[in-house]
Enzyme design. Sequence first.
Site, PDB file in Angstrom:
ATOM      1  N   PRO A  88       0.820  -1.227   0.000  1.00  0.00           N
ATOM      2  CA  PRO A  88       0.000   0.000   0.000  1.00  0.00           C
ATOM      3  C   PRO A  88       0.845   1.264   0.000  1.00  0.00           C
ATOM      4  CG  PRO A  88      -0.760  -1.542   1.696  1.00  0.00           C
ATOM      5  CD  PRO A  88       0.536  -2.075   1.166  1.00  0.00           C
ATOM      6  N   GLU A 115       1.501  -8.533   8.591  1.00  0.00           N
ATOM      7  CA  GLU A 115       1.482  -7.064   8.597  1.00  0.00           C
ATOM      8  C   GLU A 115       2.445  -6.500   7.547  1.00  0.00           C
ATOM      9  OE1 GLU A 115      -0.831  -5.550  10.583  1.00  0.00           O
ATOM     10  OE2 GLU A 115      -1.302  -7.661  11.007  1.00  0.00           O
ATOM     11  N   ARG A 153      -1.024  -9.652 -21.206  1.00  0.00           N
ATOM     12  CA  ARG A 153      -1.839  -9.256 -22.351  1.00  0.00           C
ATOM     13  C   ARG A 153      -1.053  -8.422 -23.359  1.00  0.00           C
ATOM     14  NH1 ARG A 153      -6.955  -8.958 -22.056  1.00  0.00           N
ATOM     15  NH2 ARG A 153      -6.873  -7.035 -23.260  1.00  0.00           N
ATOM     16  N   ASP A 168      -8.719  -4.151 -30.782  1.00  0.00           N
ATOM     17  CA  ASP A 168      -9.119  -4.337 -29.388  1.00  0.00           C
ATOM     18  C   ASP A 168      -8.101  -3.640 -28.485  1.00  0.00           C
ATOM     19  OD1 ASP A 168     -10.621  -5.929 -27.334  1.00  0.00           O
ATOM     20  OD2 ASP A 168      -8.683  -6.866 -27.053  1.00  0.00           O
TER      21      ASP A 168
HETATM   22  N1  4FN Z   1      -1.714  -5.314   1.785  1.00  0.00           N
HETATM   23  C1  4FN Z   1      -4.026   0.140   3.990  1.00  0.00           C
HETATM   24  C2  4FN Z   1      -3.393   0.557   5.158  1.00  0.00           C
HETATM   25  C3  4FN Z   1      -2.652  -0.333   5.920  1.00  0.00           C
HETATM   26  C4  4FN Z   1      -2.535  -1.684   5.508  1.00  0.00           C
HETATM   27  C5  4FN Z   1      -3.171  -2.097   4.361  1.00  0.00           C
HETATM   28  C6  4FN Z   1      -3.077  -3.520   3.895  1.00  0.00           C
HETATM   29  C7  4FN Z   1      -1.120  -7.511   2.665  1.00  0.00           C
HETATM   30  C8  4FN Z   1       1.086  -7.716   3.840  1.00  0.00           C
HETATM   31  C9  4FN Z   1       0.287  -5.456   3.187  1.00  0.00           C
HETATM   32  C10 4FN Z   1      -3.063  -3.738  -0.138  1.00  0.00           C
HETATM   33  C11 4FN Z   1      -3.680  -2.907  -1.069  1.00  0.00           C
HETATM   34  C12 4FN Z   1      -3.164  -2.731  -2.307  1.00  0.00           C
HETATM   35  C13 4FN Z   1      -0.231  -4.699  -2.398  1.00  0.00           C
HETATM   36  C14 4FN Z   1      -3.909  -1.202   3.592  1.00  0.00           C
HETATM   37  C15 4FN Z   1      -1.354  -4.227  -1.736  1.00  0.00           C
HETATM   38  C16 4FN Z   1      -1.884  -4.419  -0.465  1.00  0.00           C
HETATM   39  C17 4FN Z   1      -1.991  -3.400  -2.638  1.00  0.00           C
HETATM   40  C18 4FN Z   1      -1.222  -5.315   0.540  1.00  0.00           C
HETATM   41  C19 4FN Z   1      -0.330  -8.270   3.697  1.00  0.00           C
HETATM   42  C20 4FN Z   1       1.047  -6.251   4.208  1.00  0.00           C
HETATM   43  C21 4FN Z   1      -1.125  -5.996   2.932  1.00  0.00           C
HETATM   44  C22 4FN Z   1      -4.706   2.539   3.690  1.00  0.00           C
HETATM   45  C23 4FN Z   1      -4.351   1.125   1.716  1.00  0.00           C
HETATM   46  C24 4FN Z   1      -6.311   0.764   3.166  1.00  0.00           C
HETATM   47  C25 4FN Z   1      -2.016  -5.736   4.174  1.00  0.00           C
HETATM   48  C26 4FN Z   1      -4.853   1.131   3.152  1.00  0.00           C
HETATM   49  N2  4FN Z   1      -1.275  -3.372  -3.791  1.00  0.00           N
HETATM   50  N3  4FN Z   1      -2.152  -4.339   4.480  1.00  0.00           N
HETATM   51  O1  4FN Z   1      -3.778  -3.905   3.005  1.00  0.00           O
HETATM   52  O2  4FN Z   1      -0.258  -5.978   0.234  1.00  0.00           O
HETATM   53  O3  4FN Z   1      -0.231  -4.149  -3.635  1.00  0.00           O
END
Ligand code: 4FN
Length: 243
Positions: A88, A115, A153, A168
């Site tokens: 994130p 986490e 793709r 496309d």
């Molecule tokens: N997510 C937010 C704030 C704090 C934590 C998270 C969250 C998966 C390992 C990361 C999430 C979203 C889009 C990877 C989200 C993405 C992830 C992604 C992701 C487990 C730690 C976690 C403020 C964004 C809501 C969990 C907000 N794009 N933590 O989702 O990996 O790539």
Amino acid sequence: MQFGVATLFPELMLGALDHGVVGRAKERGQIELSLANPRDWATDKHRTVDDRPFGGGPGMVMTPGPLSAAIESLKGRLPDAPVVYLSPQGRVFDQAMAGRWQQNGSLVLVAGRYEGVDERVINALVDEEVSLGDFVLSGGEFAALTIIDAISRLVPGVLGDPSSALEDSFGEDGLLDCPHYTRPENYNGQGVPSVLMSGDHKAIARWRRQQALTRTRDRRPDLLEKADLSAEDNVFLTSPGVS
Ligand code: 4FN
């Protein structure tokens, strides 16, 4: 195109990528998937890959040893690949990134669980952090799958006949799609725009372009600013009575 993915859930990746356009591209060898499970580099008898966060608090953190060994293994297999951590905290993924990474030919993706990962692994081994958007996921695998789909793709031959790939070519001009219709001609009292039934191919192409332009302006004005517009598109958008 070669993808490497560091993941605690390799079977999740393999299962999801065995279908549709990407599944066929894998069968044909147009894309290759190389997986590395940090658990395979865990050294204790329980094959531990996570630990409690320094400073306390809830949840667990992916421990640096097994994760960095998995990433190093993928870097060895794909020496020219940038290493991207899905998180994130990253820049938001878009079609331009998909195009750049496809051109590069190989990509290593790191999927987090719990986490997240120890920050020192990011400092040592990650070239770029990328996010799919602002929502909570249970694992980076879901982001990795989306990115692999978007890039695959773009690999020449994956969509089959290049002429159909050209027609496309959504995403190319940065506009949203026009509305689509198919049979039946009457669905629960809703008809089909008459121009689509007219057989006038020039009028149909013009209507579709104008629908794409007005929808993009109404729903995603941010996309319209970056879109590839012709002089005729601009005349249409600034003409009186275009709602
Ligand atoms: N997510 C937010 C704030 C704090 C934590 C998270 C969250 C998966 C390992 C990361 C999430 C979203 C889009 C990877 C989200 C993405 C992830 C992604 C992701 C487990 C730690 C976690 C403020 C964004 C809501 C969990 C907000 N794009 N933590 O989702 O990996 O790539």
